[in-house]
Write a protein that holds these residues in place. Structure first.
Motif, PDB file in Angstrom:
ATOM      1  N   ASP A 168      -4.495  -1.957   9.367  1.00 20.36           N
ATOM      2  CA  ASP A 168      -4.455  -1.340   8.049  1.00 20.36           C
ATOM      3  C   ASP A 168      -3.090  -1.607   7.432  1.00 20.36           C
ATOM      4  OD1 ASP A 168      -2.617   1.138   8.494  1.00 20.36           O
ATOM      5  OD2 ASP A 168      -4.054   1.231  10.140  1.00 20.36           O
ATOM      6  N   SER A 169      -2.958  -1.302   6.159  1.00 20.49           N
ATOM      7  CA  SER A 169      -1.761  -1.696   5.410  1.00 20.49           C
ATOM      8  C   SER A 169      -0.501  -0.976   5.861  1.00 20.49           C
ATOM      9  CB  SER A 169      -1.974  -1.474   3.911  1.00 20.49           C
ATOM     10  OG  SER A 169      -2.325  -0.130   3.638  1.00 20.49           O
TER      11      SER A 169
ATOM     12  N   PRO B  95      -6.298  -2.178   3.155  1.00 23.75           N
ATOM     13  CA  PRO B  95      -5.328  -1.250   2.550  1.00 23.75           C
ATOM     14  C   PRO B  95      -5.799   0.197   2.488  1.00 23.75           C
ATOM     15  CG  PRO B  95      -6.450  -2.497   0.840  1.00 23.75           C
ATOM     16  CD  PRO B  95      -6.940  -3.051   2.142  1.00 23.75           C
TER      17      PRO B  95
ATOM     18  N   TYR C 292      -5.378   3.871   0.301  1.00 22.80           N
ATOM     19  CA  TYR C 292      -5.331   4.174  -1.127  1.00 22.80           C
ATOM     20  C   TYR C 292      -4.226   5.182  -1.412  1.00 22.80           C
ATOM     21  CZ  TYR C 292      -9.874   1.902  -1.377  1.00 22.80           C
ATOM     22  OH  TYR C 292     -10.894   0.986  -1.296  1.00 22.80           O
TER      23      TYR C 292
ATOM     24  N   ARG D  35      -4.873   0.545  -4.377  1.00 24.27           N
ATOM     25  CA  ARG D  35      -4.697   0.080  -3.008  1.00 24.27           C
ATOM     26  C   ARG D  35      -3.217  -0.178  -2.719  1.00 24.27           C
ATOM     27  NH1 ARG D  35      -8.811  -4.696  -3.985  1.00 24.27           N
ATOM     28  NH2 ARG D  35      -7.577  -4.530  -5.903  1.00 24.27           N
ATOM     29  N   GLU D  36      -2.790   0.303  -1.569  1.00 22.82           N
ATOM     30  CA  GLU D  36      -1.402   0.111  -1.168  1.00 22.82           C
ATOM     31  C   GLU D  36      -1.067  -1.370  -1.087  1.00 22.82           C
ATOM     32  OE1 GLU D  36       1.651   1.637   2.247  1.00 22.82           O
ATOM     33  OE2 GLU D  36      -0.388   1.174   2.887  1.00 22.82           O
TER      34      GLU D  36
ATOM     35  N   GLU E 196      -1.235  -3.600  -3.210  1.00 18.83           N
ATOM     36  CA  GLU E 196      -1.958  -4.438  -4.158  1.00 18.83           C
ATOM     37  C   GLU E 196      -1.903  -3.850  -5.565  1.00 18.83           C
ATOM     38  OE1 GLU E 196      -5.883  -5.404  -2.748  1.00 18.83           O
ATOM     39  OE2 GLU E 196      -5.193  -5.630  -0.672  1.00 18.83           O
ATOM     40  N   ASP E 197      -2.252  -2.566  -5.670  1.00 15.62           N
ATOM     41  CA  ASP E 197      -2.246  -1.901  -6.971  1.00 15.62           C
ATOM     42  C   ASP E 197      -1.077  -0.936  -7.133  1.00 15.62           C
ATOM     43  OD1 ASP E 197      -4.841  -3.084  -7.480  1.00 15.62           O
ATOM     44  OD2 ASP E 197      -5.684  -1.538  -6.181  1.00 15.62           O
TER      45      ASP E 197
ATOM     46  N   PRO F  21      -8.826   4.166   3.973  1.00 24.47           N
ATOM     47  CA  PRO F  21      -9.862   3.236   3.524  1.00 24.47           C
ATOM     48  C   PRO F  21     -11.233   3.844   3.832  1.00 24.47           C
ATOM     49  CG  PRO F  21      -8.234   2.127   4.921  1.00 24.47           C
ATOM     50  CD  PRO F  21      -7.986   3.604   5.049  1.00 24.47           C
TER      51      PRO F  21
ATOM     52  N   ASP G 274     -15.056  -0.202   3.388  1.00 27.30           N
ATOM     53  CA  ASP G 274     -13.966  -1.182   3.335  1.00 27.30           C
ATOM     54  C   ASP G 274     -13.848  -1.913   4.668  1.00 27.30           C
ATOM     55  OD1 ASP G 274     -13.281  -0.433   0.729  1.00 27.30           O
ATOM     56  OD2 ASP G 274     -11.788   1.033   1.404  1.00 27.30           O
TER      57      ASP G 274
END
Length: 297
Positions: free
Chosen positions: A8-9, A27, A29, A38-39, A41-42, A64, A68
């Motif tokens: 995971d992220s 990722p 959230y 998303r960690e 990414e967003d 997630p 996912d």
């Protein structure tokens, strides 16, 4: 690669190494300012540090979804894997491991092995990297899983924070410890034990806290070969000083990674947090007595 390794992220893997070893990352959230993303990414580390430094702003995180993970597992299988080892942050700190387990039951528990690292950040990441290297070398799924579990057990995660309030709000540390720390205006040194965040010691100043952090790392490393990771959130100068001290004082430092904490863990430790993950190598096997006698003679 017959065995795929997922994380995971929150493992905060060095991007180049993750890409080189083919590690897939799912990722978490992060929710802030009324939006969820998303960690990595967003939502960035900078977004979280800024929000936590703004009065009235709240940041929360969520795991997630099982969907996912199902999507990631199926993508790995479609990519040629026949076994998957999925390594995640402590189940005591997040529901991520549980979501991965639910997904594994849907894909097939004989195909997907889910590992609770009992740690976080590169405490998880070092286990992921050792597992991925073993998979790249042709190890089977059971061996890759065993290596991940063993590697995670050989890590120690220590960190200091400016305030315990963010950990308290997120339920990652007891209210009594948080209130005591605030009342005495101390700088806590914390570590992860059996998957939980617990206080290690309390000191009076940030400089003293960093010095104690280094000392604990030096004592734990001893004369063993170690890998280190230094994490921070909006504290690059502190991290740089920590890196310089560790390079000077850890005699058998094999590799060192430096990274800013991502949004998910950053939301719980807050700006100013600095930490070190120590990964020791496997203990060398004792030579048979006969061999020792022969070499002595």
């Amino acid at each position: 690669m017959p065995v795929a390794v997922l994380a995971d992220s929150t493992a905060y893997l060095p991007r180049a190494l993750a890409d080189e070893l083919g590690v897939r990352v799912v990722p978490l959230y992060v929710v802030l300012a009324g939006r969820s993303g998303r960690e990595g990414e967003d939502v960035s580390s900078e977004d979280v540090a800024k929000a936590l430094s703004t009065r009235g702003q709240r940041v929360s995180t969520s795991r997630p979804t099982p969907g996912d993970f199902v999507a990631a597992y199926r993508a790995a299988l479609d990519g040629g894997a026949d076994r998957i080892v999925s390594v995640h942050l402590s189940a005591e700190l997040s529901g991520t491991w549980d979501a991965a387990r639910v997904a594994a039951s849907q894909v097939g528990e004989h195909i997907v092995s889910v590992v609770d690292s009992r740690s976080a950040a590169m405490g998880t990441g070092f286990a992921v990297l050792e597992a991925a290297r073993a998979a790249a070398g042709g190890a089977d799924g059971d061996t890759v899983q065993r290596i991940a579990v063993d590697a995670a057990a050989r890590t120690r995660t220590l960190f200091v924070v400016d305030t315990l309030e963010h950990l308290r709000r997120g339920g990652r540390i007891g209210s009594a410890a948080a209130v005591l720390g605030s009342a005495l205006a101390v700088k806590p040194v914390l570590h992860v034990v059996d998957g939980r965040v617990v206080p290690l010691e309390k000191v009076r100043t940030s400089a003293r806290a960093l010095a104690r952090l280094v000392q604990h790392v030096v004592e734990h490393a001893g004369e063993r070969e170690v890998r280190l990771a230094v994490h921070h959130l909006a504290a690059a100068e502190r991290a740089d000083r920590l890196v310089a001290e560790l390079r000077a004082r850890v005699p058998r430092l094999r590799e060192l990674h430096v990274s800013e904490l991502g949004a998910a863990i950053g939301a719980h430790v807050g700006p100013g947090a600095v930490g070190v993950v120590v990964s020791t190598g496997p203990e060398p096997a004792e030579p048979p007595a006969g061999d020792a006698d022969e070499s002595a003679g």
